[in-house]
Design an enzyme around this catalytic site. Structure first.
Site, PDB file in Angstrom:
ATOM      1  N   THR A   1      -2.062  12.506  -2.711  1.00 41.93           N
ATOM      2  CA  THR A   1      -3.422  13.057  -2.690  1.00 41.93           C
ATOM      3  C   THR A   1      -3.476  14.406  -1.992  1.00 41.93           C
ATOM      4  O   THR A   1      -4.304  15.247  -2.317  1.00 41.93           O
ATOM      5  CB  THR A   1      -4.360  12.051  -1.984  1.00 41.93           C
ATOM      6  OG1 THR A   1      -4.440  10.892  -2.805  1.00 41.93           O
ATOM      7  CG2 THR A   1      -5.747  12.608  -1.771  1.00 41.93           C
TER       8      THR A   1
ATOM      9  N   THR B   1      -0.315   8.584   0.386  1.00 43.41           N
ATOM     10  CA  THR B   1      -0.528   7.681   1.519  1.00 43.41           C
ATOM     11  C   THR B   1      -0.226   6.219   1.192  1.00 43.41           C
ATOM     12  O   THR B   1      -0.025   5.409   2.099  1.00 43.41           O
ATOM     13  CB  THR B   1      -1.982   7.778   2.031  1.00 43.41           C
ATOM     14  OG1 THR B   1      -2.868   7.382   0.979  1.00 43.41           O
ATOM     15  CG2 THR B   1      -2.299   9.175   2.515  1.00 43.41           C
ATOM     16  N   ASP B   2      -0.188   5.875  -0.112  1.00 40.81           N
ATOM     17  CA  ASP B   2      -0.104   4.451  -0.463  1.00 40.81           C
ATOM     18  C   ASP B   2       1.191   3.786   0.000  1.00 40.81           C
ATOM     19  O   ASP B   2       1.176   2.630   0.419  1.00 40.81           O
ATOM     20  CB  ASP B   2      -0.291   4.268  -1.975  1.00 40.81           C
ATOM     21  CG  ASP B   2      -1.740   4.487  -2.387  1.00 40.81           C
ATOM     22  OD1 ASP B   2      -2.599   4.649  -1.487  1.00 40.81           O
ATOM     23  OD2 ASP B   2      -2.027   4.512  -3.597  1.00 40.81           O
TER      24      ASP B   2
ATOM     25  N   SER C   1       2.386   8.109  -4.792  1.00 50.24           N
ATOM     26  CA  SER C   1       3.414   7.353  -4.053  1.00 50.24           C
ATOM     27  C   SER C   1       3.531   5.902  -4.474  1.00 50.24           C
ATOM     28  O   SER C   1       4.487   5.228  -4.081  1.00 50.24           O
ATOM     29  CB  SER C   1       3.198   7.474  -2.546  1.00 50.24           C
ATOM     30  OG  SER C   1       2.135   6.679  -2.105  1.00 50.24           O
TER      31      SER C   1
ATOM     32  N   GLU D   1       7.138 -21.784  12.827  1.00 55.37           N
ATOM     33  CA  GLU D   1       6.559 -22.533  11.704  1.00 55.37           C
ATOM     34  C   GLU D   1       7.630 -23.096  10.767  1.00 55.37           C
ATOM     35  O   GLU D   1       7.319 -23.881   9.875  1.00 55.37           O
ATOM     36  CB  GLU D   1       5.620 -21.628  10.913  1.00 55.37           C
ATOM     37  CG  GLU D   1       4.262 -21.416  11.569  1.00 55.37           C
ATOM     38  CD  GLU D   1       3.404 -22.677  11.539  1.00 55.37           C
ATOM     39  OE1 GLU D   1       3.477 -23.441  10.570  1.00 55.37           O
ATOM     40  OE2 GLU D   1       2.653 -22.877  12.523  1.00 55.37           O
TER      41      GLU D   1
ATOM     42  N   LYS E   1      -1.176   1.745   6.770  1.00 53.95           N
ATOM     43  CA  LYS E   1      -2.444   2.189   6.193  1.00 53.95           C
ATOM     44  C   LYS E   1      -3.431   1.047   6.334  1.00 53.95           C
ATOM     45  O   LYS E   1      -3.201  -0.042   5.798  1.00 53.95           O
ATOM     46  CB  LYS E   1      -2.234   2.584   4.726  1.00 53.95           C
ATOM     47  CG  LYS E   1      -3.459   3.195   4.078  1.00 53.95           C
ATOM     48  CD  LYS E   1      -3.155   3.725   2.673  1.00 53.95           C
ATOM     49  CE  LYS E   1      -4.399   4.394   2.100  1.00 53.95           C
ATOM     50  NZ  LYS E   1      -4.163   4.973   0.769  1.00 53.95           N
TER      51      LYS E   1
ATOM     52  N   TYR F   1      -9.708  11.167  -8.767  1.00 54.14           N
ATOM     53  CA  TYR F   1      -9.060  12.487  -8.873  1.00 54.14           C
ATOM     54  C   TYR F   1      -7.620  12.273  -9.324  1.00 54.14           C
ATOM     55  O   TYR F   1      -7.154  11.138  -9.439  1.00 54.14           O
ATOM     56  CB  TYR F   1      -9.109  13.193  -7.506  1.00 54.14           C
ATOM     57  CG  TYR F   1      -8.459  12.374  -6.430  1.00 54.14           C
ATOM     58  CD1 TYR F   1      -7.082  12.439  -6.204  1.00 54.14           C
ATOM     59  CD2 TYR F   1      -9.200  11.486  -5.650  1.00 54.14           C
ATOM     60  CE1 TYR F   1      -6.476  11.652  -5.249  1.00 54.14           C
ATOM     61  CE2 TYR F   1      -8.604  10.691  -4.685  1.00 54.14           C
ATOM     62  CZ  TYR F   1      -7.239  10.779  -4.500  1.00 54.14           C
ATOM     63  OH  TYR F   1      -6.632   9.992  -3.558  1.00 54.14           O
TER      64      TYR F   1
HETATM   65  C1  SIN Z   1      -2.938   9.024  -1.554  1.00 56.98           C
HETATM   66  O1  SIN Z   1      -2.083   9.873  -1.426  1.00 56.98           O
HETATM   67  O2  SIN Z   1      -3.854   8.903  -0.688  1.00 56.98           O
HETATM   68  C2  SIN Z   1      -3.015   8.067  -2.685  1.00 56.98           C
HETATM   69  C3  SIN Z   1      -2.096   8.354  -3.789  1.00 56.98           C
HETATM   70  C4  SIN Z   1      -0.654   8.283  -3.394  1.00 56.98           C
HETATM   71  O3  SIN Z   1      -0.273   7.470  -2.563  1.00 56.98           O
HETATM   72  O4  SIN Z   1       0.128   9.070  -3.951  1.00 56.98           O
END
Ligand code: SIN
Length: 357
Positions: A40, A120-121, A87, A314, A193, A54
């Site tokens: 992103t 971020t993923d 990602s 467990e 995340k 987007y």
């Molecule tokens: C992001 O970057 O926030 C979402 C898409 C990705 O992980 O490439």
């Protein structure tokens, strides 16, 4: 004033002004290599208010750098487009390629640190992989953004500025791979995340951040106790392909179908994201015991976001020959198990790695 004195005064004034007009002598700025992989932070939307729907990974590294001229105040930066992907499409093959490039760059005397732009993923998985295989103490910082570059108050430019400033800081050396977003510095091992949309999504909920960025300067408050980078035993040099490891999520009625499918797919390791403290349903336990009898290494993790999975808690790990994931999330446990399997299939040794890293 006679002519001679006037000339002297003018000369003194000229000297004063010319000294004042010169820029302050700057110490040598560090060299930071920016490796871009997409996400992103490199995304663009239809309008300035588009924050969902987007397109990720559209801007190249040169555009990301050009958008933040302030980078020139903290480092000499160079840009390299390693991948251009969202990602969710990151694979262990990408991890290997990226890690090799980071190791190559950090081995050079003219590179002081590396900043990696990333979606971020799956950023936390790449960060932890690098934390375990980068063989230098120079700073390595991963950075992303939650808003695309075209949005109002896009977070990418400030995040990139902070990440480069952190990668340029001598104070950041030897702290393992870090994630720097939303003015916080987090350890690769601990960060996750936590929110699908908000800017403060990257957190280490139980252990807290390593530090913060203020006006481009890091302040550190804690350090990780787990071994990382050059202190690990992992060497990706000779590795062409990483061992296949899968994650199976437990839920009410999940049974054994997914575990059997993993075994049929030829995995060498399974991370079981169990309920509670890594508990196993009767069906899951039977399937995992079968998997273990075929040589597949089983790690008990938990789908619960906080806490540890206790060995012999467990489940009787000693009797079952399973490994407990400590406080690693299933996705981080998978990263460690993948690397562990490049060294050994011995579950006692692998359990030791889950205590060390
Ligand atoms: C992001 O970057 O926030 C979402 C898409 C990705 O992980 O490439």
């Amino acid at each position: 004033m006679n002519t001679r004195l006037t000339q002297l005064a003018a000369g003194v004034l000229a000297t004063v002004f010319s000294v004042a007009a010169q820029p302050a002598r700057e110490p040598r700025l560090p060299n930071v290599a920016i490796l871009a992989t997409g996400g992103t932070i490199a995304g663009t939307g239809a309008t300035s208010t588009t924050t969902v729907g987007y397109k990720a990974a559209t801007l190249g590294v040169d555009a990301l750098i050009a958008a933040v001229p302030e980078l020139a105040r903290v480092a000499h930066v160079s840009g390299e487009q390693v991948f251009q992907i969202a990602s969710e499409n990151m694979t262990p093959g990408h991890w290997l390629q990226l890690a090799r490039r980071v190791n190559e760059l950090l081995a050079r005397d003219d590179v002081d640190g590396v900043a990696i732009t990333h979606g971020t993923d799956t950023l936390e998985e790449t960060a932890y992989f690098l934390d375990l295989v980068v063989k230098r103490s120079k700073p390595v910082v991963l950075v992303g953004a939650m808003r695309p570059s075209t949005s109002l108050s896009a977070d990418g430019p400030m995040n990139l500025y902070n990440a480069v400033a952190l990668a340029a800081s001598p104070d950041a050396a030897g702290r393992g791979v870090m994630v720097c977003m939303n003015d916080q510095i987090n350890a690769a091992r601990d960060v996750t995340k936590t929110n699908t949309a908000t800017l403060d999504t990257f957190r280490a909920p139980e252990l807290g951040p390593l530090g913060v960025m203020e006006s481009g300067h890091p302040t550190f408050y804690r350090t990780t106790t787990r071994l990382h980078t050059s202190a690990t035993e992992f060497d990706i040099g000779p590795i062409q392909e990483l061992p296949k490891v899968g994650i199976v999520l437990a839920y009410a009625g999940s049974g054994r179908v997914a575990i059997d499918a993993m075994v049929a797919a030829g995995v060498r390791g399974i991370v079981h994201a169990g309920t509670g403290n890594g508990s196993l349903s009767t069906d899951a336990k039977a399937a995992l015991v079968e998997a273990r009898s075929k040589g597949i290494v089983v790690v008990r993790a938990s789908r619960v976001p906080g806490g540890t999975v206790a060995r012999n808690g467990e489940a009787d790990d000693d009797a079952l020959d399973f490994v407990a994931a400590d406080n690693l999330s299933p996705q981080k446990a998978r990263v460690l198990l993948t690397l562990a399997l490049t060294r050994t299939a011995d579950t006692h040794e692998i359990q030791g790695m889950f205590r060390r890293y």
